[in-house]
Structures are given as structure tokens and as C-alpha cells.
Motif scaffolding. Structure first.
Motif, PDB file in Angstrom:
ATOM      1  N   LEU A 185      -7.803   6.535 -10.742  1.00 13.16           N
ATOM      2  CA  LEU A 185      -6.470   7.100 -10.929  1.00 13.16           C
ATOM      3  C   LEU A 185      -5.506   6.692  -9.812  1.00 13.16           C
ATOM      4  O   LEU A 185      -4.322   6.455 -10.048  1.00 13.16           O
ATOM      5  N   THR A 186      -6.028   6.598  -8.590  1.00 13.60           N
ATOM      6  CA  THR A 186      -5.186   6.181  -7.466  1.00 13.60           C
ATOM      7  C   THR A 186      -4.671   4.765  -7.693  1.00 13.60           C
ATOM      8  O   THR A 186      -3.504   4.469  -7.416  1.00 13.60           O
ATOM      9  N   ALA A 187      -5.534   3.899  -8.226  1.00 14.07           N
ATOM     10  CA  ALA A 187      -5.114   2.520  -8.502  1.00 14.07           C
ATOM     11  C   ALA A 187      -4.054   2.492  -9.606  1.00 14.07           C
ATOM     12  O   ALA A 187      -3.113   1.700  -9.553  1.00 14.07           O
ATOM     13  N   VAL A 188      -4.188   3.373 -10.595  1.00 10.95           N
ATOM     14  CA  VAL A 188      -3.193   3.436 -11.672  1.00 10.95           C
ATOM     15  C   VAL A 188      -1.841   3.871 -11.101  1.00 10.95           C
ATOM     16  O   VAL A 188      -0.796   3.292 -11.403  1.00 10.95           O
ATOM     17  N   GLN A 189      -1.869   4.880 -10.242  1.00  8.53           N
ATOM     18  CA  GLN A 189      -0.623   5.374  -9.644  1.00  8.53           C
ATOM     19  C   GLN A 189       0.006   4.312  -8.757  1.00  8.53           C
ATOM     20  O   GLN A 189       1.225   4.128  -8.740  1.00  8.53           O
ATOM     21  N   ASP A 190      -0.825   3.582  -8.041  1.00  8.01           N
ATOM     22  CA  ASP A 190      -0.345   2.500  -7.190  1.00  8.01           C
ATOM     23  C   ASP A 190       0.332   1.412  -8.031  1.00  8.01           C
ATOM     24  O   ASP A 190       1.404   0.907  -7.679  1.00  8.01           O
ATOM     25  N   LEU A 191      -0.266   1.082  -9.159  1.00  8.44           N
ATOM     26  CA  LEU A 191       0.314   0.076 -10.045  1.00  8.44           C
ATOM     27  C   LEU A 191       1.684   0.536 -10.556  1.00  8.44           C
ATOM     28  O   LEU A 191       2.652  -0.239 -10.572  1.00  8.44           O
ATOM     29  N   LEU A 192       1.781   1.797 -10.970  1.00  6.12           N
ATOM     30  CA  LEU A 192       3.061   2.311 -11.485  1.00  6.12           C
ATOM     31  C   LEU A 192       4.121   2.298 -10.379  1.00  6.12           C
ATOM     32  O   LEU A 192       5.281   1.951 -10.626  1.00  6.12           O
ATOM     33  N   ALA A 193       3.723   2.639  -9.170  1.00  2.56           N
ATOM     34  CA  ALA A 193       4.664   2.651  -8.050  1.00  2.56           C
ATOM     35  C   ALA A 193       5.173   1.236  -7.761  1.00  2.56           C
ATOM     36  O   ALA A 193       6.368   1.017  -7.540  1.00  2.56           O
ATOM     37  N   ARG A 194       4.269   0.254  -7.794  1.00  4.87           N
ATOM     38  CA  ARG A 194       4.672  -1.139  -7.528  1.00  4.87           C
ATOM     39  C   ARG A 194       5.602  -1.663  -8.616  1.00  4.87           C
ATOM     40  O   ARG A 194       6.577  -2.375  -8.336  1.00  4.87           O
TER      41      ARG A 194
END
Ligand code: ADP
Ligand code: MG
Length: 230
Positions: A185-194
């Protein structure tokens, strides 16, 4: 990213879709997790690319995608091959693409097959009044059918990132559900932020589609991306 966009719009004053290699360059500026892709202009190039990509592919398999500018749903028209990367299969796929698409066929994108996971969708759309919106949802070829998505204005806050990834109807699929493993989930949130950062930095970004982003418990990999500039 700004340089790339300026150069593209100099050459295409009306804007348009970036080709696969410029798409990868632009998304790469924001370290978005795109799979490895090799561009092959002809049958010989495709066979050579397939030989190296199959070594990286899940179970030795590859993806071959017929490309022409402005294409929409590739799999609907038989422009996506997923399977073994041996020379014979690759050659027969190339002939099939040629027969089917003829003059339109500009080349082929060759990728290693990604390991199976949960298919997600992430994208940018422009709202005439509010500007860029980041969209997130369940991806893959059933995206439109399921229509399970959520959107927020950029820039995304920590709270947006949390609610976007928890409020979907399909959210249990992200947390782990009936033998379906949880995604990172952290990686998903990171992708959305980028992605939202890209939309903020580049106002000429008219549309971006990352679909699918294949999510496994410890990795994210986007195997299909489209970007349009205006
Ligand atoms: P389109 O969305 O234009 O039909 P895609 O490139 O998204 O074309 O391919 C369609 C589907 O094929 C994807 O949703 C995914 O399930 C699968 N797929 C495509 N490329 C790969 C790949 N490299 N590894 C694994 N699966 C893939
Ligand atoms: Mg797709």
C-alpha cells in the motif's frame, strides 16, 4: 520533464499522444515503476528483443504489443500477445500483426511478462475548472466495466493518499482478501503522489493512463502507460 515536454510541443504544436519511448522517458523523470520495454521496428528486431526479454519474464514469457499512434484498447483488437518468447512464436505473432494491422503498424513493443498480481489503474485527467485530478481504481481490461474509481485534486495530501486507497469498493483486494494477497500500500501511495507531482509540474499534461499497474505484496509494475500533451 519540462525539456521533454517543450521539445515535443515544438514539434507537435497541437499536442498529441507521446510514443512509447517518450512516455517512458517522461514517467521515468518521476521514477514511476514502468516495466522494461524494447521498441522493435521490424520482425528481426522483435526476435532479438524477445530473446533478451524472455530471460526477465515470468516463466520465460513475454508481451508483444503492436503499436500505432493514437491507439486505444490494444487487447480489444488483438494487438497484445502474451506467451512464450521463442523465435517461432515471435515470428508468427509479427505476421499476424502485419496481416491484421497492415500499413497502420508502426512497430512493436516487447516486454518481459510480469508476475501475476492485482491489476490497478492510476491516471491524470484535467478538469476545466479545477485543473488536474489524480484518479485511482481497479485496473486491467475490466476497468470500465467495474467502474470502481476515486479521484482527488492535485496536489494530493497525506489524507488524500490514505482515503483514496481505502474507500474503493474493491479496497479489500488491496488489504488481502480470501487468499488474494495484500499489495504494498505504501508503494501505491508513493506512485499516486509521484503522478500528481508530475501533473502539478507539467500543466501541458492533458491525460495520463497507467493501466494496469500490477501490484504484488512487494512490488508495483506498470505494463501499459499512455500520456497525452496539449
Ligand atoms: P490495452 O489496455 O491497450 O488493451 P495492455 O498493454 O494493458 O493493453 O494489455 C492488456 C492486458 O494484458 C493487461 O491488462 C494485462 O493483464 C496484460 N498484460 C499486458 N502486458 C503485460 C506484461 N508485460 N506482463 C503481464 N501482463 C501483461
Ligand atoms: Mg492497458
Amino acid at each position: 520533464a519540462k525539456d521533454l515536454v517543450a521539445r515535443f510541443l515544438d514539434a507537435h504544436p497541437d499536442g498529441g499522444w507521446l510514443n512509447p519511448s517518450l512516455t517512458a522517458d517522461l514517467l521515468g523523470c518521476y521514477s514511476l515503476p514502468l516495466t522494461t520495454s524494447v521498441w522493435a521496428p521490424d520482425e528481426h528486431g522483435m526476435v532479438l528483443a524477445a530473446r533478451s526479454m524472455r530471460q526477465l519474464g515470468h516463466e520465460g514469457k513475454i508481451a508483444l504489443k503492436a503499436y500505432w499512434p493514437g491507439q486505444v484498447h490494444k487487447s480489444d483488437v488483438g494487438a497484445v500477445y502474451l506467451g512464450p518468447g521463442d523465435d517461432a512464436s515471435v515470428r508468427s505473432t509479427f505476421r499476424d500483426f502485419e496481416n491484421r494491422f497492415g500499413e497502420r503498424l508502426a512497430g512493436v513493443v516487447v516486454q518481459p511478462m510480469a508476475a501475476p498480481g492485482t491489476e490497478l489503474f492510476a491516471g491524470i485527467v484535467q478538469d476545466q475548472v479545477f485543473g488536474p485530478l489524480t484518479v485511482f481504481g481497479l485496473g486491467g481490461t475490466a476497468t470500465d466495466l467495474l467502474d470502481d474509481r476515486t479521484a482527488r485534486l492535485t496536489p494530493l495530501t497525506e489524507n488524500d493518499l490514505h482515503t483514496m486507497t481505502t474507500e474503493l469498493r474493491c479496497a479489500p483486494l488491496l488489504f488481502g482478501y480470501h487468499g488474494h494477497p495484500a499489495v504494498d500500500l505504501t508503494a501505491v501511495q508513493d506512485l499516486l503522489a509521484r503522478l500528481s507531482r508530475l501533473a502539478d509540474d507539467v500543466p501541458q499534461l492533458a491525460e495520463a493512463d497507467l493501466n494496469p499497474v500490477i501490484a504484488t505484496p512487494d512490488a508495483l509494475l506498470c505494463v501499459d502507460a499512455r500520456v497525452r500533451l496539449e
